[in-house]
Design an enzyme around this catalytic site. Structure first.
Site, PDB file in Angstrom:
ATOM      1  N   THR A  91       0.522  -1.184  -0.367  1.00 55.76           N
ATOM      2  CA  THR A  91       0.311   0.241   0.273  1.00 55.76           C
ATOM      3  C   THR A  91       0.442   0.914  -0.348  1.00 55.76           C
ATOM      4  O   THR A  91       1.210   2.095  -0.655  1.00 55.76           O
ATOM      5  CB  THR A  91      -1.175  -0.309   1.079  1.00 55.76           C
ATOM      6  N   ASN A 179      -3.399 -10.789   4.865  1.00 55.33           N
ATOM      7  CA  ASN A 179      -4.260 -10.100   4.630  1.00 55.33           C
ATOM      8  C   ASN A 179      -4.912 -10.075   3.114  1.00 55.33           C
ATOM      9  O   ASN A 179      -4.622  -9.851   2.568  1.00 55.33           O
ATOM     10  CB  ASN A 179      -3.869  -9.091   4.369  1.00 55.33           C
ATOM     11  N   GLU A 180      -6.635  -9.732   3.459  1.00 51.46           N
ATOM     12  CA  GLU A 180      -7.151  -9.850   2.467  1.00 51.46           C
ATOM     13  C   GLU A 180      -7.164 -10.715   1.073  1.00 51.46           C
ATOM     14  O   GLU A 180      -7.534 -10.245  -0.144  1.00 51.46           O
ATOM     15  CB  GLU A 180      -7.062  -8.491   1.299  1.00 51.46           C
ATOM     16  N   GLU A 255      -9.609  -4.731  10.180  1.00 47.25           N
ATOM     17  CA  GLU A 255      -9.161  -3.794  10.211  1.00 47.25           C
ATOM     18  C   GLU A 255      -9.889  -3.098   9.739  1.00 47.25           C
ATOM     19  O   GLU A 255     -10.995  -3.409   9.074  1.00 47.25           O
ATOM     20  CB  GLU A 255      -7.778  -4.218   8.894  1.00 47.25           C
TER      21      GLU A 255
END
Ligand code: NAG
Ligand code: NAG
Ligand code: NAG
Ligand code: NAG
Ligand code: NAG
Ligand code: NAG
Length: 677
Positions: A91, A179-180, A255
């Site tokens: 990110t 994550n995701e 999150e």
């Protein structure tokens, strides 16, 4: 003062005419207690969100850390979640893996160890949670998937947890999956087994940092149900599913937030901190991100609980989400219990919500009320259905032992949105009396109240930090001041992983090395294949030079220096700018308008190139680009005027080793050539 009078009047009137003037809400423990509260947290990572924090002058850095972690001071966070670095963009940049290669293992990289240590120093009870976004390529055997050998990936994550204890005495409390990204049932079971066999039985698994679908899988698989301790989902919009509730697991918004930290962001955060439990039975909410400590030209600027992206000045902003957090964290601890819905938890009749929590000994009570209006509490995602909030009188009817409390202490915030209005932030008001078991408040819109039996609570304040300054216009780095394996300050790696290493060449001493040898298992929507490291501010006319050597072993194919680079993050692949590539073994250079080299500007021979250290220089002035290799001019040409400004960058043509040293940058609005002959 006005408000206190109003409260007094309402107390009297409500006592007699409660139906007319007040909505009455029960706060009872008699039906039993509700779910355990697990804490409010912040997330450093996913990725590189704390990059610029570590290089603040110590004085200001300590203040910032106090605002985040010090108990009974400001945000007083109860959970710190960090990225388990995976050598890939996640990110705002890349966080380094503790095992770049299968033959490598190192716990001196990055800044998460430092951050966790600082958090623990301030609050030994803070709970720690680690989660990978990406994995180094060797865990995939050439596949873009960490589950090709679940034993190996479980060992890799277990080593990180063992390393935390061994090198930093950090006990990690929670670990996540990927994550995701898709979860893998056999991997989760293997991770549990691996933790248990390494004396990490106390580490609890949160699954799967994505959507609610894991709940159905848990329902069908007893062994999986036993392996998973918490269901953690992202951006749930305060709602849950019946399957999730049926699992009986504690549910987390592991999150959330991700919203610019102005007053609307503060409103979002205040609303979800209450309503994630009221609507969704979620007992923990974790903010992405903890602190916006990355260049604000990267994606999601200011989307942290506070902002500290100006280390060269020492300036930081204590943003209002910090004080919204304090309303819950200063008056609860993980292990407190919520009261059940309808007995201290619910929606207010005229908009807003309330939650009540009691301490483990049942002696203390904290009630948090929020009345955030729709437009003033929009989060970045998901969409928020319409609703209305109007001023209202709220009367809380305590019963049982709670009714024995004589008064409750009051902390108050009001977020202001009008031109001339000033927000009230986490202000201690006079206590409210409990009369006949009842307390009454006249609440407005966009307000937060904490009513608590606890006497503690503090609005911690440091003197204003220095004013914001632009990144210096003259900058030099020889990497000599940094410990081995650390990331140099201000260099924001976007693709690849760069660390300070002592070179074999004594005349260069310490250098900055790109160390990723093959494509990582990526997190971004598409793979990024050209290591890229950004520095500085949006400069237009700028000179940059760097020494660079391609590793004799496992070297990359080429290197570059660039300026006016317009983006990083997952979009790095689309970065435009002026890129000057050198391919030493081919004795060739290429000048392009983009990183991916789809817009060539010039190419030619670079007969001066050597196999050891080369010096690259690039100067941009208006629409002219001037470049030299080892002091010989390679080009002096007209280039496109877009992008007009951007970062300076260094990087490589492919994964593989390259060393950089003696980076010099100079920018000035002064006209005239930067390179003197
Ligand atoms: C709150 O109660 C007071 C009386 O104590 C009343 O005057 C006022 O209208 C009430 N406000 C609302 C919004 O109902
Ligand atoms: C998976 O990894 C483990 C440990 O790293 C190794 O011992 C095992 O041989 C691997 N399995 C396969 C099928 O390659
Ligand atoms: C390690 O941390 C624990 C608390 O988790 C503490 O009790 C202990 O003293 C620490 N050990 C060292 C060597 O610092
Ligand atoms: C804001 O306040 C100032 C003085 O307090 C006043 O002069 C001005 O008219 C106000 N502006 C608005 C938009 O209300
Ligand atoms: C280069 O890669 C080989 C494996 O391909 C590895 O054994 C060796 O340690 C690497 N050397 C360096 C300096 O990275
Ligand atoms: C680059 O070329 C321009 C135009 O030919 C010339 O005016 C300028 O002096 C050259 N710059 C350098 C640094 O050689």
């Amino acid at each position: 003062m006005m408000m206190i009078v109003t409260i007094g009047r309402c107390i009297v009137l409500c006592a007699f005419f409660s139906v007319t003037f007040c909505d009455v809400y029960k706060v009872h423990t008699s039906p039993g207690l509700g779910r355990r509260f697990d804490g409010i947290g912040g997330l450093s990572g996913g990725g590189a969100t704390s990059k610029l924090l570590v290089n603040y002058p110590k004085k200001y850095r300590d203040q910032i850390l106090d605002y985040l972690f010090k108990p009974n001071f400001a945000a007083s966070l109860q959970i710190l979640k960090v990225e388990i670095g995976g050598d890939s963009q996640s990110t705002e940049g890349t966080e380094a893996s503790h095992m770049h290669n299968e033959w490598d293992e190192n716990y001196q990289r990055g800044y998460e160890w430092w951050l966790m240590t600082e958090a623990k120093k301030r609050n030994p009870d803070i709970l720690l949670y680690g989660l990978p976004w990406a994995f180094p390529g060797w865990l995939g055997d050439g596949h873009d998937n960490p589950y090709t050998n679940v034993t190996r990936t479980a060992e890799y994550v277990t080593r990180w947890l063992v390393g935390a204890k061994k090198f930093y005495n950090l006990t990690i409390d929670y670990v996540g999956i990927w994550n995701e990204k898709p979860f893998d049932v056999s991997y989760i079971k293997m991770l549990r087994e691996s933790l248990d066999t390494h004396q990490l039985g106390h580490v609890k698994i949160v699954a799967a940092d994505g959507g609610w679908e894991i709940a159905k899988t848990i329902e069908l698989d007893k062994e999986l149900a036993a392996a998973v301790d918490f269901i953690g989902v992202h951006y749930p919009g305060t709602t849950t599913t019946s399957e999730a509730l049926k699992t009986g697991k504690q549910l987390w918004s592991s999150e959330d937030y991700s919203t610019y930290n102005d007053n609307t962001g503060a409103g979002c955060w205040a609303r979800i901190l209450n309503q994630n439990f009221v609507n969704g039975f979620m007992t923990s909410t974790i903010s992405w991100n903890l602190i916006a400590s990355y260049y604000n030209a990267l994606p999601y600027p200011g989307c942290g609980l506070m902002t500290a992206d100006n280390p060269w000045s020492g300036h930081y902003d204590v943003s209002n989400p910090i004080w919204m957090t304090a309303h819950t964290t200063q008056f609860t601890s993980p292990g407190w219990k919520y009261l059940p819905h309808g007995s201290g938890v619910g929606k207010l009749t005229h908009g807003g919500s309330y939650v009540s929590l009691v301490s483990p000994d049942n002696k203390d009570l904290t009630i948090i009320i929020e009345t955030m209006s729709h437009d003033h509490s929009l989060c970045i995602r998901p969409a928020l259905p319409a609703y209305k909030v109007i001023p209202q009188n709220v009367s809380l009817q305590l019963s049982g032992d709670l009714a024995k409390l004589l008064q409750l202490n009051v902390w108050y915030s009001k977020l202001a949105f009008g031109n001339n209005e000033t927000s009230v932030l986490f202000k201690r008001l006079s206590p409210v009396k409990v009369l006949n078991g009842k307390v009454t408040l006249s609440v407005g819109v966009d307000e937060v109240y904490t009513l608590t039996s606890l006497l503690r609570g503090k609005k911690g304040i440091y003197p204003d930090p220095p004013a914001r300054q632009p990144f210096p216009d003259t900058y030099s780095e020889d990497f000599e001041a940094f410990p081995d394996f650390s990331e140099p300050f201000n260099f924001a790696q976007q693709v690849g992983s760069f660390e300070v290493i002592r070179s074999n060449d004594a005349s260069h001493g310490q250098v900055l090395r790109q160390v990723v040898l093959k494509p990582p298992i990526h997190w971004c929507p598409f793979p990024l294949i050209m290591p890229l490291n950004l520095i500085g501010r949006p400069w237009s006319d700028v000179y940059v030079s760097t020494d660079v050597a391609i590793g004799p072993v496992n070297g990359t194919t080429g290197v570059f220096v660039a300026a006016r680079v317009d983006q990083g993050g997952c979009q790095s692949w689309h970065a435009k700018g002026i890129f000057f590539f050198l391919f030493p073994s081919e004795k060739k250079f290429i000048l392009t308008n983009d990183l991916a080299r789809t817009i060539p500007l010039k190419e030619g021979e670079a007969t001066e190139a050597v196999l050891g250290w080369n010096t690259l220089e690039l100067a941009l002035e208006g629409n002219r680009a001037f470049g030299r290799l080892n002091k010989q001019t390679l080009f002096n040409i007209t280039v496109p005027s877009t992008p007009a400004h951007g970062f300076v960058a260094i990087g490589t043509d492919s994964f593989g080793i390259a060393d950089f040293d003696n980076v010099h940058i100079k920018s000035t609005s002064r006209k005239g050539p930067y390179i003197k002959h």
